[in-house]
Design an enzyme around this catalytic site. Structure first.
Site, PDB file in Angstrom:
ATOM      1  N   ASP A  87       0.818  -1.227   0.000  1.00  0.00           N
ATOM      2  CA  ASP A  87       0.000   0.000   0.000  1.00  0.00           C
ATOM      3  C   ASP A  87       0.847   1.270   0.000  1.00  0.00           C
ATOM      4  O   ASP A  87       0.406   2.318   0.468  1.00  0.00           O
ATOM      5  CB  ASP A  87      -0.945  -0.006   1.216  1.00  0.00           C
ATOM      6  CG  ASP A  87      -0.205  -0.143   2.553  1.00  0.00           C
ATOM      7  OD1 ASP A  87       1.028  -0.349   2.550  1.00  0.00           O
ATOM      8  OD2 ASP A  87      -0.874  -0.031   3.592  1.00  0.00           O
TER       9      ASP A  87
ATOM     10  N   LYS B 253       5.045   1.086  16.016  1.00  0.00           N
ATOM     11  CA  LYS B 253       3.929   1.908  16.503  1.00  0.00           C
ATOM     12  C   LYS B 253       4.090   2.298  17.979  1.00  0.00           C
ATOM     13  O   LYS B 253       3.323   1.853  18.852  1.00  0.00           O
ATOM     14  CB  LYS B 253       2.597   1.201  16.251  1.00  0.00           C
ATOM     15  CG  LYS B 253       2.493   0.724  14.793  1.00  0.00           C
ATOM     16  CD  LYS B 253       1.111   0.704  14.225  1.00  0.00           C
ATOM     17  CE  LYS B 253       1.129   0.478  12.734  1.00  0.00           C
ATOM     18  NZ  LYS B 253       1.099  -0.882  12.239  1.00  0.00           N
TER      19      LYS B 253
END
Ligand code: GDD
Ligand code: MG
Length: 319
Positions: free
Chosen positions: A104, A154
């Site tokens: 992506d 993250k």
């Protein structure tokens, strides 16, 4: 040389579009996301391996019907194995230095330069790196010159060790496979932190980079591509005003104001008195009369009724 594209995620942040289309096939300026990656591969890549799972039939069908100039091999996971498990699952195809991509990513990265950087530095892998103001939604690296000495996936906001993120495009040696255990494995959480001593390097680049995983970033990717010369206008424009850079491919625009940064694909339409800015109208999407549509993704056949104002919405046909 082989390029592996990780294309099995569920694209949850792009629902409802990804209920009917897998994320790698969602169009950016009329071309599936994954094809933008394949188009950018250097000539020495003769084989593309796609690690698929979610909606794999659609991906198979697409590559059966569309020749991308390279051999394409799809490898399925019955259950998604995570980014690391997906790489292990295609190990029979990986016998030499290979590119690996998150499916992506849209970027201006020079892949030949990334490969020569990897060969110059040696080591088990090279990660492309991009600088962002808030890295908390990404993988974050600690760098010592070109060497990656720390990796956090993250991190909690405010706790990131740097503002350099994993851009999701890698070059690996096949030895990587020795460090991925069987089963569901996250490459970023379970593998990267353990192989830093095997020589992991970071390659920084300039230009543009977007992970198209959210509606907002999807539109940002579209804007980047338009700003970098991919605009088009062969729409049927009847009494309409077209502003700025857009990709208008055989759309029907009647008495409306469209742009900037709008993509309208064949069979889509905008009716009298409507204003459309920074949005995507996929095949057959329709905007009725006197509407305002800003920052929206309208899936194939999606409809905005007369007089409606929508902003920041993702609309699919069945809604
Ligand atoms: N085959 C397969 N199987 N592919 C998968 C699976 C799986 O189980 N899970 C995810 N993928 C694919 C997705 O389709 C996508 O192309 C890629 O792996 C990355 O997954 P995302 O879900 O998009 O991850 P992310 O955006 O949250 O984070 C990743 O990308 C960031 C850069 O965009 C990480 O690699 C971060 O470290 C990185 O910064
Ligand atoms: Mg992503």
């Amino acid at each position: 040389m082989k390029a592996l594209i990780l294309a099995g995620g569920m694209g949850t942040r792009l629902r409802p579009l990804t209920f009917s289309t897998p994320k790698p096939l969602l169009p950016l300026l009329g071309r599936p996301m994954v094809m933008h990656i394949i188009d950018s591969l250097p000539g020495e890549v003769d084989t593309v391996v796609l690690a698929v799972s979610y909606m794999k039939d659609q991906l198979e069908d697409f590559f059966r019907k569309n020749d991308c100039g390279r051999r394409v091999v799809l490898v399925n996971e019955d259950e998604p194995l995570g980014t690391g498990g997906a790489i292990r699952n295609v190990r029979q195809h990986l016998d030499d230095t290979f590119f690996c991509f998150n499916g992506d990513i849209i970027s201006s990265l020079d892949l030949s330069d990334l490969l020569s950087f990897h060969k110059r530095h040696g080591g088990i892998g090279t990660l492309s790196l991009w600088q962002v103001p808030d890295p908390s939604a990404f993988g974050v690296v600690g760098l010592d010159r070109d060497r990656i000495i720390d990796f956090q996936e993250k991190p909690v906001p405010g706790r990131a060790i740097s503002d350099l993120i994993n851009a999701g495009v890698y070059v690996f040696q096949p030895e990587l496979l020795d460090h991925i255990p069987p089963g569901v494995v996250s490459l970023e959480r379970q593998v990267f932190p353990k192989i830093l001593d095997k020589g992991m390097h970071g390659y920084r680049f300039q230009g543009y980079w977007v992970d198209c995983g959210t509606p907002e970033s999807y539109l940002r990717a579209q804007s980047e591509l338009l700003e970098h010369g991919r605009s088009l206008n062969n729409a049927f424009v009847q009494g309409s005003k077209v502003i700025g850079l857009n990709y208008l491919d055989r759309a029907n625009l009647k008495g409306c104001v469209v742009g900037p940064h709008v993509c309208a694909l064949p069979g889509s339409s905008v009716a009298d008195g409507s204003v459309v800015e920074r949005s995507v109208l996929m095949e057959g999407a329709t905007v009725g009369k006197d509407c305002t549509v800003k920052d929206c993704l309208l899936g194939p056949g999606a409809k905005v009724d007369d007089g409606k104002s929508v902003q920041g919405k993702v609309l699919a046909y069945f809604q």
